[in-house]
Design an enzyme around this catalytic site. Structure first.
Site, PDB file in Angstrom:
ATOM      1  CG  ASP A  67       2.634   6.287 -13.419  1.00 22.35           C
ATOM      2  OD1 ASP A  67       2.735   5.300 -13.956  1.00 22.35           O
ATOM      3  OD2 ASP A  67       1.899   6.275 -12.247  1.00 22.35           O
ATOM      4  CG  ASN A 136       0.369   8.435  -0.968  1.00 23.94           C
ATOM      5  OD1 ASN A 136      -0.374   7.761  -1.952  1.00 23.94           O
ATOM      6  ND2 ASN A 136       1.203   9.175  -1.340  1.00 23.94           N
TER       7      ASN A 136
HETATM    8  C1  F6R Z   1       2.085   2.705 -11.205  1.00 23.48           C
HETATM    9  C2  F6R Z   1       1.014   3.571 -10.600  1.00 23.48           C
HETATM   10  C3  F6R Z   1       0.988   3.681  -8.911  1.00 23.48           C
HETATM   11  C4  F6R Z   1       1.056   2.198  -8.325  1.00 23.48           C
HETATM   12  C5  F6R Z   1       0.802   2.253  -6.883  1.00 23.48           C
HETATM   13  C6  F6R Z   1       0.763   0.708  -6.258  1.00 23.48           C
HETATM   14  O1  F6R Z   1       1.866   2.877 -12.655  1.00 23.48           O
HETATM   15  O2  F6R Z   1       0.473   4.320 -11.282  1.00 23.48           O
HETATM   16  O3  F6R Z   1      -0.188   4.289  -8.838  1.00 23.48           O
HETATM   17  O4  F6R Z   1      -0.141   1.320  -8.945  1.00 23.48           O
HETATM   18  O5  F6R Z   1       2.000   3.097  -6.451  1.00 23.48           O
HETATM   19  O6  F6R Z   1       2.016   0.404  -6.936  1.00 23.48           O
HETATM   20  P1  F6R Z   1       2.318  -1.356  -6.312  1.00 23.48           P
HETATM   21  O7  F6R Z   1       1.587  -2.046  -7.245  1.00 23.48           O
HETATM   22  O8  F6R Z   1       3.802  -1.401  -6.569  1.00 23.48           O
HETATM   23  O9  F6R Z   1       1.843  -1.495  -4.818  1.00 23.48           O
END
Ligand code: F6R
Length: 241
Positions: A67, A136
């Site tokens: 993303d 979530n």
């Molecule tokens: C990032 C992504 C998100 C993260 C998720 C967890 O490219 O696709 O789905 O993997 O928000 O984020 P962290 O690792 O910061 O807890």
């Protein structure tokens, strides 16, 4: 689904790097799907170390990120391009032709997301998709309620997600309201998936994703339908499993 519980995020990063390196040794021209966020930072450091010590050759690999924020130029300090450049591309010496991230400033967002899926297909599809999980249950930026058949698309970020990501910005007002993300189907089309989950704040959502019903309320629950998923959780995140 295979669940690996490790003592802490550092041990998780080492184990995850072993799996990614094994994939690349088996297929040097592997196509990898990659996340940003706090979770994969240790994995990327391990991969950079493995490149420096010549344990792995990444020169034939292709990468596709999950993303990118919509509206941020790639040079912005908070763009996912910058994150990847700092944490993986530069330390591993990846060339620009090896790496792909949707452009957050593409004038035609719809054309950009269609072209992204087409580029993944042209590369032969994702061999291994690495994931984190949002508080979530989101994977990529596929928030609860996302169509499981979705492909790369533009999304409106939930307040929850903007608040969680505000830690990387000076204020929540600066967190973009939209993003481009691989869809749930794009992710599930990967031949293999490796999800990393660290920290007690992820324990409930991880339990729901792996043991609860497969439901659009928890996008990560769709991983239950995939034939080749490894989840690496630290003891804190895996406390309820
Ligand atoms: C990032 C992504 C998100 C993260 C998720 C967890 O490219 O696709 O789905 O993997 O928000 O984020 P962290 O690792 O910061 O807890």
């Amino acid at each position: 689904m295979k669940l690996i519980i490790v003592a802490n995020p550092e041990a998780g990063a080492v184990r995850a790097a072993e799996i990614v390196i094994q994939q690349i040794k088996a297929k040097p021209a592997s196509v990898l799907g990659l996340p940003t966020g706090g979770t994969p930072v240790g994995l990327y450091a391990q991969l950079a170390k493995a490149v420096k010590t010549k344990q792995v050759d990444l020169s034939h690999v292709k990468t596709f990120n999950l993303d990118e924020y919509y509206g941020l130029p790639k040079e912005d300090a908070q763009s996912y391009y910058t994150f990847m450049n700092v944490n993986l591309y530069a330390p591993c010496g990846l060339r620009p032709d090896q790496t792909h991230i949707p452009s957050g400033t593409a004038p035609d967002a719809e054309a950009e997301v269609c072209a992204y899926d087409a580029a993944i297909s042209k590369a032969g599809g994702l061999d291994l998709q690495v994931l984190g999980i949002g508080g979530n249950g989101h994977i990529g930026f596929n928030e609860p309620g996302t169509d499981p058949k979705s492909r790369t698309h533009v999304v409106t970020l939930t307040q929850n997600t903007r608040e969680a990501n505000a830690r990387f910005f000076t204020s929540i007002g600066e967190v973009p309201t939209h993003a481009m993300t691989m869809g749930i189907q794009t992710i599930l089309d990967a031949k293999a998936i490796l999800m990393l989950v660290f920290g007690s704040n992820k324990a409930d959502i991880l339990f729901d994703a792996l043991k609860g019903p497969v439901s659009i309320e928890n996008p990560a629950s769709f991983l239950q339908n995939h034939p080749d998923v490894i989840v690496i959780a630290d003891q804190a995140a895996g406390a309820r499993l």
